[in-house]
Write a protein that holds these residues in place. Structure first.
Motif, short mmCIF file in Angstrom:
data_model
loop_
_atom_site.label_atom_id
_atom_site.label_comp_id
_atom_site.label_asym_id
_atom_site.label_seq_id
_atom_site.Cartn_x
_atom_site.Cartn_y
_atom_site.Cartn_z
N SER A 46 -15.88 -48.81 -74.64
CA SER A 46 -16.82 -48.39 -74.01
C SER A 46 -17.97 -49.04 -73.80
O SER A 46 -18.61 -48.42 -73.61
N GLY A 47 -18.43 -50.07 -74.25
CA GLY A 47 -19.47 -50.52 -73.70
C GLY A 47 -20.30 -51.24 -72.75
O GLY A 47 -19.59 -51.39 -71.94
N SER A 48 -21.30 -50.58 -72.48
CA SER A 48 -21.68 -51.00 -71.60
C SER A 48 -23.46 -52.05 -71.66
O SER A 48 -24.45 -51.64 -72.99
N VAL A 49 -23.80 -52.39 -70.93
CA VAL A 49 -25.17 -53.16 -70.87
C VAL A 49 -26.04 -52.16 -71.17
O VAL A 49 -27.45 -52.59 -71.92
N ILE A 50 -26.57 -50.82 -70.36
CA ILE A 50 -27.07 -50.51 -70.45
C ILE A 50 -26.77 -49.60 -71.95
O ILE A 50 -28.25 -48.47 -71.90
N ASP A 51 -26.00 -49.53 -72.22
CA ASP A 51 -25.81 -49.25 -73.73
C ASP A 51 -26.61 -49.47 -75.17
O ASP A 51 -27.32 -49.37 -75.74
N PHE A 52 -26.55 -51.29 -74.76
CA PHE A 52 -26.70 -52.27 -75.04
C PHE A 52 -28.60 -52.24 -75.12
O PHE A 52 -29.10 -52.01 -76.32
N LEU A 53 -28.93 -52.24 -73.94
CA LEU A 53 -31.20 -51.93 -74.51
C LEU A 53 -30.84 -50.82 -74.85
O LEU A 53 -31.67 -50.49 -75.77
N GLY A 54 -30.55 -49.73 -74.76
CA GLY A 54 -30.84 -48.79 -75.45
C GLY A 54 -30.25 -48.41 -76.86
O GLY A 54 -31.39 -47.86 -78.39
N SER A 55 -29.14 -49.24 -77.30
CA SER A 55 -29.72 -49.18 -78.63
C SER A 55 -30.07 -50.61 -79.59
O SER A 55 -30.62 -50.35 -80.56
N LEU A 56 -30.98 -51.35 -78.26
CA LEU A 56 -32.19 -52.42 -79.49
C LEU A 56 -33.46 -51.60 -79.60
O LEU A 56 -34.17 -51.60 -80.27
N ALA A 57 -33.29 -50.29 -78.91
CA ALA A 57 -34.60 -49.44 -78.30
C ALA A 57 -34.62 -48.63 -79.70
O ALA A 57 -36.01 -48.35 -80.01
N LEU A 58 -33.71 -48.26 -79.63
CA LEU A 58 -33.23 -47.64 -80.85
C LEU A 58 -33.80 -47.85 -82.75
O LEU A 58 -34.11 -47.33 -83.58
N GLN A 59 -34.04 -49.46 -82.88
CA GLN A 59 -34.22 -50.70 -84.14
C GLN A 59 -35.50 -50.59 -83.92
O GLN A 59 -36.69 -50.52 -83.45
N SER A 60 -35.85 -50.29 -85.52
CA SER A 60 -37.72 -49.92 -85.97
C SER A 60 -37.68 -51.69 -86.27
O SER A 60 -36.87 -52.63 -87.12
N ASN A 61 -38.94 -51.62 -86.60
CA ASN A 61 -39.57 -53.44 -86.90
C ASN A 61 -39.07 -53.31 -88.36
O ASN A 61 -38.44 -54.36 -88.64
N ASP A 62 -39.26 -52.60 -88.88
CA ASP A 62 -38.59 -52.19 -90.45
C ASP A 62 -38.13 -50.99 -91.37
O ASP A 62 -38.92 -50.71 -92.29
N PRO A 63 -37.19 -50.72 -91.23
CA PRO A 63 -36.69 -49.23 -91.60
C PRO A 63 -36.65 -49.30 -93.14
O PRO A 63 -35.44 -49.59 -93.80
N ASP A 64 -37.27 -48.84 -93.83
CA ASP A 64 -37.85 -48.80 -95.53
C ASP A 64 -36.69 -47.86 -95.85
O ASP A 64 -36.56 -46.99 -95.38
N ILE A 65 -36.17 -48.29 -96.60
CA ILE A 65 -35.32 -47.04 -97.63
C ILE A 65 -36.51 -47.48 -98.93
O ILE A 65 -36.25 -48.86 -99.98
N HIS A 66 -36.92 -46.88 -100.03
CA HIS A 66 -38.13 -47.26 -101.18
C HIS A 66 -39.14 -47.98 -100.67
O HIS A 66 -39.24 -49.26 -101.14
N PRO A 67 -40.17 -47.52 -100.21
CA PRO A 67 -41.39 -48.57 -99.05
C PRO A 67 -41.34 -49.29 -100.74
O PRO A 67 -42.08 -50.09 -100.48
N ASP A 68 -41.72 -48.79 -101.19
CA ASP A 68 -43.01 -49.63 -102.68
C ASP A 68 -42.21 -49.21 -103.97
O ASP A 68 -40.61 -48.54 -104.16
N GLY A 69 -42.10 -49.63 -104.91
CA GLY A 69 -41.42 -50.32 -106.33
C GLY A 69 -41.06 -51.54 -106.31
O GLY A 69 -40.47 -51.70 -105.51
N ASP A 70 -39.35 -51.28 -107.27
CA ASP A 70 -38.87 -52.25 -107.63
C ASP A 70 -37.40 -51.92 -107.55
O ASP A 70 -36.34 -50.75 -107.30
N GLU A 71 -37.16 -52.19 -106.22
CA GLU A 71 -35.67 -52.17 -105.57
C GLU A 71 -34.91 -53.87 -104.76
O GLU A 71 -36.25 -54.54 -104.32
#
Length: 391
Positions: A269-294
């Motif tokens: 089901s892949g397509s270039v237009i869907d691939f471009l959309g998947s990149l647009a959804l990527q965040s620069n730094d998706p944090d889980i527990h942004p501070d502290g001991d992890e």
């Protein structure tokens, strides 16, 4: 004068000895005699073959938990030692970190995903993605104009607009065939319309021809990888020529890996237009527990310049470490310079560890088509120095 930095103050003698066995295979490296600034003795590097990727993630999570318990035992009531932020899981691809994150979550171990999405800001990557957007919208003059501007910043705006408008109006540039984009609009295969090439530099014609080629790729398996692979030779010549400081070669690796991972997920089901959309959804730094001991989870490129007491290098198998694209511009089997670069990256990953180094790979892995196949452990593992312990 040449100043050689020959003392390692980060890693134990054992870790550096293991890593040196790999980097010394590079013929074009700067030869230097390393001395050890780390006084403490360490343990051998641990090499582990897991049954599959989920088992690899669970095994690594267990080792992380064991190291955290050791850190807790060494602390005092007045000063507790960090249990998790001194540990890092490194992988060639961000996708490989997802299973480890899930395994850590099951154990209640805090972690921070630090995969580097900054490659999307690289000039060469922007040029490739602009060309892909142009391929999925071939009848839009503005998309083509912005694409050519990425490749040829020296062309005047009026010239760019003229070429783009001519392309949009050419019936042999965008007709009604189904394309890799998953939308309508492809023309005759393999070349740009002759009317577009009149009066423009030959390099512009080359870019137009490759965009036309991408437009003609069918949707389905490997569409994103084929599109990126077709455009890579162009950015190796044009985008970095005027402003080399804006181009990071490792960014192209990250983009190619993103395409490979997308194709694996999308399958038929892949397509270039869907691939471009998947990149647009990527965040620069998706944090889980942004501070502290992890625990830190990151790609090998993201780890450059950092150090951790314990490092777990996962997914060290052929096709990933080193990254292989058969017959393409990133094929280490036919490109000695690329193979040496892949070896340097592996060395960088190992030497992020100061006290404990663990290297793993799965015996079975998920293929890009969604099936399961037997893995081949990385050729670099045969180059490791001593001491290592296989478990």
């Amino acid at each position: 004068r040449k100043f050689v930095l020959g003392t390692n103050f980060r890693s134990t003698r054992q870790i550096l000895s293991v890593a040196k066995g790999v980097i010394e295979r590079n013929r074009k490296r700067v030869v230097k005699q390393m001395s050890f600034g780390f006084a403490a003795e360490g343990e051998p590097a641990i090499i582990h073959e897991a049954r599959n990727e989920p088992d690899e993630a669970q095994w690594v999570a267990t080792r992380i938990e064991e190291w955290a318990d050791r850190q807790a035992e060494q602390g005092t009531d007045e000063l507790a030692r960090p249990k998790y932020r001194c540990q890092a899981v490194l992988a060639r691809s961000g996708r490989l970190l997802d299973a480890v994150g899930e395994a850590l979550k099951q154990r209640g171990i805090p972690y921070r995903l630090m995969t580097n999405r900054g490659y999307l800001e690289d000039r060469a990557v922007k040029a490739i993605l602009a060309a892909c957007r142009c391929a999925v919208s071939p009848a839009r003059p503005f998309a083509l104009m912005m694409t050519l501007r990425c490749f040829f910043p020296g062309l005047t705006r009026s010239r760019l607009r003229s070429v783009a408008e001519t392309a949009a109006a050419a019936p042999d540039w965008a007709d009604t065939d189904r394309t890799a984009s998953g939308v309508e609009g492809a023309g005759a295969k393999g070349s740009a319309p002759p009317s577009l090439l009149e009066g423009v530099p030959a390099e512009v014609g080359n870019v137009l021809a490759v965009i036309k080629q991408v437009m003609d790729y069918p949707a389905g398996p490997d569409c994103a990888t084929k599109a990126v692979d077709a455009l890579l030779p162009l950015v190796r010549v044009h985008p970095e020529a005027d402003e080399p400081h804006e181009h990071d070669p490792s960014a192209l690796d990250d983009l190619l890996l993103a395409a490979l991972e997308y194709d694996q997920r999308a399958g038929q089901s892949g397509s270039v237009i869907d691939f471009l959309g998947s990149l647009a959804l990527q965040s620069n730094d998706p944090d889980i527990h942004p501070d502290g001991d992890e625990v830190r989870l990151m790609t090998l490129h993201s780890a450059k310049g950092l150090e951790f007491e314990a490092v777990y290098l996962i997914g060290v198998r052929e096709w990933i470490v080193p990254l292989l694209l058969p017959g393409g511009p990133l094929d280490p089997r036919t490109d000695d310079d690329q193979l040496e670069e892949e070896r340097r990256l592996f060395y960088v990953g190992m030497t992020r560890a100061s006290r404990k180094l663990v290297v793993t790979w799965p015996e079975m892995n998920v293929t890009r088509a969604g099936g399961v196949a037997r893995s081949v452990r990385s050729r670099f593992l045969a180059e490791l120095g001593e001491p290592v312990r296989w478990v």
